[in-house]
Design a protein around this motif. Structure first.
Motif, mmCIF file in Angstrom:
data_model
loop_
_atom_site.group_PDB
_atom_site.id
_atom_site.type_symbol
_atom_site.label_atom_id
_atom_site.label_comp_id
_atom_site.label_asym_id
_atom_site.label_seq_id
_atom_site.Cartn_x
_atom_site.Cartn_y
_atom_site.Cartn_z
ATOM 1 N N ALA A 154 -5.602 1.332 4.618
ATOM 2 C CA ALA A 154 -4.754 2.464 4.215
ATOM 3 C C ALA A 154 -5.341 3.214 3.004
ATOM 4 O O ALA A 154 -4.731 4.139 2.480
ATOM 5 C CB ALA A 154 -3.352 1.965 3.892
ATOM 6 N N GLY A 155 -6.508 2.779 2.551
ATOM 7 C CA GLY A 155 -7.172 3.468 1.440
ATOM 8 C C GLY A 155 -6.751 2.997 0.066
ATOM 9 O O GLY A 155 -7.023 3.655 -0.944
ATOM 10 N N ILE A 156 -6.046 1.853 0.021
ATOM 11 C CA ILE A 156 -5.616 1.293 -1.271
ATOM 12 C C ILE A 156 -6.445 0.037 -1.561
ATOM 13 O O ILE A 156 -6.424 -0.918 -0.786
ATOM 14 C CB ILE A 156 -4.097 0.953 -1.246
ATOM 15 N N ALA A 157 -7.168 0.059 -2.673
ATOM 16 C CA ALA A 157 -7.997 -1.091 -3.047
ATOM 17 C C ALA A 157 -7.109 -2.279 -3.429
ATOM 18 O O ALA A 157 -5.976 -2.098 -3.891
ATOM 19 C CB ALA A 157 -8.901 -0.716 -4.223
ATOM 20 N N VAL A 158 -7.626 -3.489 -3.225
ATOM 21 C CA VAL A 158 -6.879 -4.708 -3.568
ATOM 22 C C VAL A 158 -7.734 -5.539 -4.514
ATOM 23 O O VAL A 158 -8.886 -5.854 -4.211
ATOM 24 C CB VAL A 158 -6.537 -5.542 -2.316
ATOM 25 N N ARG A 213 1.478 6.919 -6.969
ATOM 26 C CA ARG A 213 0.157 7.557 -7.163
ATOM 27 C C ARG A 213 -0.904 6.562 -7.612
ATOM 28 O O ARG A 213 -1.905 6.940 -8.239
ATOM 29 C CB ARG A 213 0.230 8.734 -8.159
ATOM 30 N N GLY A 214 -0.700 5.279 -7.273
ATOM 31 C CA GLY A 214 -1.723 4.266 -7.558
ATOM 32 C C GLY A 214 -2.805 4.281 -6.492
ATOM 33 O O GLY A 214 -2.533 4.582 -5.337
ATOM 34 N N LYS A 215 -4.023 3.925 -6.890
ATOM 35 C CA LYS A 215 -5.128 3.864 -5.926
ATOM 36 C C LYS A 215 -5.470 2.427 -5.563
ATOM 37 O O LYS A 215 -6.379 2.169 -4.786
ATOM 38 C CB LYS A 215 -6.365 4.558 -6.509
ATOM 39 N N ALA A 216 -4.748 1.488 -6.181
ATOM 40 C CA ALA A 216 -5.024 0.069 -5.942
ATOM 41 C C ALA A 216 -3.778 -0.748 -6.230
ATOM 42 O O ALA A 216 -2.839 -0.264 -6.869
ATOM 43 C CB ALA A 216 -6.166 -0.392 -6.846
ATOM 44 N N ILE A 217 -3.802 -2.000 -5.756
ATOM 45 C CA ILE A 217 -2.757 -2.971 -6.108
ATOM 46 C C ILE A 217 -3.440 -4.187 -6.723
ATOM 47 O O ILE A 217 -4.556 -4.540 -6.342
ATOM 48 C CB ILE A 217 -1.900 -3.385 -4.886
ATOM 49 N N HIS A 218 -2.761 -4.799 -7.700
ATOM 50 C CA HIS A 218 -3.286 -5.990 -8.362
ATOM 51 C C HIS A 218 -2.262 -7.130 -8.195
ATOM 52 O O HIS A 218 -1.475 -7.400 -9.099
ATOM 53 C CB HIS A 218 -3.551 -5.708 -9.847
ATOM 54 N N PRO A 219 -2.265 -7.773 -7.012
ATOM 55 C CA PRO A 219 -1.296 -8.837 -6.768
ATOM 56 C C PRO A 219 -1.792 -10.198 -7.261
ATOM 57 O O PRO A 219 -3.001 -10.422 -7.375
ATOM 58 C CB PRO A 219 -1.207 -8.856 -5.236
ATOM 59 N N SER A 220 -0.857 -11.107 -7.512
ATOM 60 C CA SER A 220 -1.235 -12.498 -7.739
ATOM 61 C C SER A 220 -1.875 -13.011 -6.453
ATOM 62 O O SER A 220 -1.424 -12.691 -5.353
ATOM 63 C CB SER A 220 0.015 -13.330 -8.055
ATOM 64 N N ILE A 221 -2.921 -13.802 -6.582
ATOM 65 C CA ILE A 221 -3.596 -14.380 -5.412
ATOM 66 C C ILE A 221 -2.606 -15.199 -4.574
ATOM 67 O O ILE A 221 -2.767 -15.357 -3.371
ATOM 68 C CB ILE A 221 -4.817 -15.248 -5.848
ATOM 69 N N LYS A 222 -1.532 -15.670 -5.224
ATOM 70 C CA LYS A 222 -0.546 -16.519 -4.532
ATOM 71 C C LYS A 222 0.326 -15.742 -3.554
ATOM 72 O O LYS A 222 0.998 -16.331 -2.718
ATOM 73 C CB LYS A 222 0.353 -17.222 -5.564
ATOM 74 N N TRP A 234 0.834 -1.217 0.000
ATOM 75 C CA TRP A 234 0.000 0.000 0.000
ATOM 76 C C TRP A 234 0.865 1.261 0.000
ATOM 77 O O TRP A 234 0.504 2.272 -0.602
ATOM 78 C CB TRP A 234 -0.973 -0.005 1.187
ATOM 79 N N ILE A 235 2.039 1.177 0.647
ATOM 80 C CA ILE A 235 2.955 2.332 0.664
ATOM 81 C C ILE A 235 3.584 2.504 -0.720
ATOM 82 O O ILE A 235 3.698 3.617 -1.232
ATOM 83 C CB ILE A 235 4.025 2.168 1.769
ATOM 84 N N TYR A 236 3.948 1.379 -1.329
ATOM 85 C CA TYR A 236 4.501 1.434 -2.688
ATOM 86 C C TYR A 236 3.481 2.023 -3.665
ATOM 87 O O TYR A 236 3.801 2.908 -4.464
ATOM 88 C CB TYR A 236 4.938 0.035 -3.147
ATOM 89 N N ALA A 237 2.232 1.536 -3.577
ATOM 90 C CA ALA A 237 1.180 2.025 -4.487
ATOM 91 C C ALA A 237 1.031 3.543 -4.353
ATOM 92 O O ALA A 237 0.969 4.259 -5.351
ATOM 93 C CB ALA A 237 -0.143 1.327 -4.181
ATOM 94 N N ARG A 238 0.992 4.003 -3.122
ATOM 95 C CA ARG A 238 0.856 5.438 -2.883
ATOM 96 C C ARG A 238 2.022 6.218 -3.483
ATOM 97 O O ARG A 238 1.858 7.301 -4.027
ATOM 98 C CB ARG A 238 0.814 5.711 -1.373
ATOM 99 N N SER A 239 3.222 5.631 -3.370
ATOM 100 C CA SER A 239 4.430 6.332 -3.836
ATOM 101 C C SER A 239 4.411 6.564 -5.346
ATOM 102 O O SER A 239 5.035 7.489 -5.841
ATOM 103 C CB SER A 239 5.695 5.561 -3.439
#
Length: 245
Positions: free
Chosen positions: A200-204, A178-187, A171-176
């Protein structure tokens, strides 16, 4: 409510990244569609996942080496041809002509990790603005330089980094960037990391969630959204979960 994004359309049941697959995603009750874009040799923004056409069509060759007319002539139904007949690779513009009349959200993945496709970001953003879809689009990529470039070009359009390895405090990386979300592998994403990120206000929005156990887990913790090849199954799973609670 956990939103459901149909990954490459309803890729588990229909030919991926085709209008047929996107129509099925809408019918299934999904809130969003995920698709992939690249540039043809003559600069058309085409919807296809792989760098080559070999796996998903009856053609051969790399997208970057083929003109749009050549790409359009291939049958993109491939393994689904007997079931649904032939269909073709659509352009992003062709998709938008249909999409603008729906209430769906769309995640556009820029496939520029292997080949850089200079100008891809500008062309995609140009089309988004042409159809006035800024509020309904998320731009994502494994190439995080590309989505930062997108933000610089169009800060009004949401960006989200995709990643498949463990990322510390994503979430800190996304903010850095200017992303509003992260799209990680489910794994690589745990429940606690999903919850922490959303706090933290970052969508997943994890990918690619095809097992009912994973779907149920994400729905139960009210994860922002997830990408699935089986949107109909996911919508059903969410309904069952709701009825139980």
């Amino acid at each position: 409510m956990t939103q459901i994004f149909a990954h490459r359309g309803s890729a588990g049941t229909h030919p991926e990244n085709t209008m047929m697959s996107f129509h099925e995603a809408l019918r299934s009750g999904a809130e969003g569609i995920e698709l992939d874009v690249q540039l043809s040799k003559d600069g058309q923004v085409v919807i296809i996942h792989d760098e080559s056409v070999d796996r998903t069509t009856n053609g051969k060759g790399y997208v970057k080496d083929l003109n749009f007319d050549e790409i359009k002539a291939f049958n993109a139904s491939h393994k689904f041809t007997k079931q649904y007949g032939k269909t073709s690779i659509p352009t992003l513009e062709e998709f938008f002509l249909w999409f603008k009349y729906t209430a769906l959200i769309c995640n556009i993945e820029l496939k520029n990790g292997v080949y850089p496709y200079p100008g891809l970001e500008e062309k995609v953003i140009g089309l988004i603005r042409k159809f006035n879809l800024q509020e309904r689009i998320i731009l994502s990529s494994f190439n995080h330089y590309s989505i930062v470039h997108c933000f610089q070009l169009a800060p009004e359009i949401e960006i989200a980094p995709i990643y498949s390895n463990g990322l510390f405090m994503p979430w800190i990386y996304a903010r850095s960037i200017r992303g509003k979300a992260i799209h990680p592998s489910i794994k690589v994403i745990s429940d606690s990391m999903i919850i922490e990120s959303m706090k933290a206000g970052i969508a997943v929005r994890p990918y690619t969630v095809n097992s009912e156990a994973h779907m149920k887990r994400l729905i139960d913790i009210k994860c922002s959204a997830f990408f699935t090849d089986f949107p109909e199954k996911a919508v059903r799973s969410r309904k069952i979960s709701r009825n139980k609670s």
